[in-house]
Design a protein around this motif. Structure first.
Motif, short mmCIF file in Angstrom:
data_model
loop_
_atom_site.label_atom_id
_atom_site.label_comp_id
_atom_site.label_asym_id
_atom_site.label_seq_id
_atom_site.Cartn_x
_atom_site.Cartn_y
_atom_site.Cartn_z
N LYS A 145 0.84 -1.20 0.00
CA LYS A 145 0.00 0.00 0.00
C LYS A 145 0.88 1.25 0.00
O LYS A 145 1.94 1.27 0.62
CB LYS A 145 -0.91 0.03 1.23
N ASP A 198 -5.04 7.18 4.68
CA ASP A 198 -6.49 7.33 4.53
C ASP A 198 -7.25 6.32 5.40
O ASP A 198 -8.26 6.65 6.03
CB ASP A 198 -6.90 7.15 3.06
N GLU A 199 -6.77 5.09 5.42
CA GLU A 199 -7.44 4.06 6.23
C GLU A 199 -7.36 4.38 7.71
O GLU A 199 -8.34 4.22 8.46
CB GLU A 199 -6.80 2.69 5.96
N GLU A 237 -2.55 5.76 0.88
CA GLU A 237 -3.63 4.81 1.08
C GLU A 237 -3.69 4.35 2.53
O GLU A 237 -4.77 4.28 3.14
CB GLU A 237 -3.44 3.60 0.16
#
Length: 279
Positions: free
Chosen positions: A258, A265-266, A262
């Protein structure tokens, strides 16, 4: 508005603002500095939100032969102040009206008319600086006594990407601490007192961990030990980390393959849901 004195050594200058009045005050002081020996009282009238406040300040300025310098963003209030000032013979200086009108023409947009937006953005800027300073100071397990001040605590074994992910989150305004998982080194007691909803255990699959460690070893030009780059040892270490996360009720996040964006963001989505906090 608070009750004001009835007399001044010179006609006062009223700074009328929908916010704190800081911009108008700075302009006034800068301008007055060009008049040597001038002692003009500055009266800050902040947080003006309704016509009643406008009427009161204009009436007092008329009584004291004062001048009103205003930075009102809300167009209705600005027009009301100018109307009353004309009716009562009070000199008024509009610091923002002509600028807003000109920019509205150039940009082909209507101004929002909301006070305090600049201050809010300035506040956000300093909050981000504070987050970056905190994150830099609490990298790699440093200052464990201050873990309770973190918005997010990242935990993981070597080469899962704790530091770059921490720094990226910090630039977005999050105070992040990261703590390394090392078998021979006990975790700091302070970590167990952090709200477990704020602790994120990072996982990278063993093959990628091994590849990263081998690359690091080549770049450093030194041998960091056989187990450091051994695939079987990495498999065992990843499973050990997962057990630690489960044991303490920490969220385990697999960031294999990742991007930092990304993964961030999670994490932001997780923390925001848990604490109803804007990202």
């Amino acid at each position: 508005m608070n009750e004001l004195p009835h007399s001044y050594p010179a006609p006062p200058l009223y700074i009328v603002s929908g916010g704190a009045g800081a911009v108008g005050e700075q302009v006034a002081r800068l301008t007055l500095s060009q008049f040597e020996g001038a002692e003009v009282p500055l009266i800050i009238v902040p947080n003006v939100r309704n016509p009643e406040q406008i009427a009161e300040v204009v009436a007092q300025a008329a009584q004291q032969n004062g001048t009103i310098l205003h930075t009102l963003m809300e167009p209705t209030l600005r027009r009301e102040l100018m109307r009353l000032a004309r009716e009562m013979g009070v000199a008024e200086i509009d610091l923002v009206g002509s600028v807003l009108s000109r920019l509205a023409t150039v940009l082909q947009k209507e101004p929002l008319g909301k006070p305090g937006l600049y201050q809010a953005r300035r506040s956000t800027y300093f909050e981000r600086l504070e987050a970056i300073e905190y994150t830099v100071a609490h990298d790699d397990g440093n200052k464990p006594r201050e873990l309770s001040h973190a918005d997010i605590v990242l935990v993981g074994i070597s080469r899962v990407g704790k530091t770059p992910l921490s720094m990226y989150l910090a630039v977005l305004g999050w105070k992040v601490a990261n703590v390394p998982l090392v078998r021979e080194v006990p975790l700091p007691e302070e970590l167990f007192r952090v709200d477990p909803r704020r602790v994120i255990g990072l996982v990278v699959e063993a093959e990628q961990i091994t590849a990263r460690r081998r690359w690091r070893q080549r770049r450093m030009g030194i041998n960091l030990g056989g187990s450091y780059t051994n695939l079987d040892a990495a498999i065992d270490e990843v499973e050990w980390a997962r057990r630690i996360f489960r044991q303490h009720g920490w969220t385990s996040l697999n960031v294999t393959d990742k991007s930092i964006e990304e993964s961030a963001d999670e994490i932001i989505a997780l923390i925001s849901r848990r604490f109803s906090a804007p990202g």
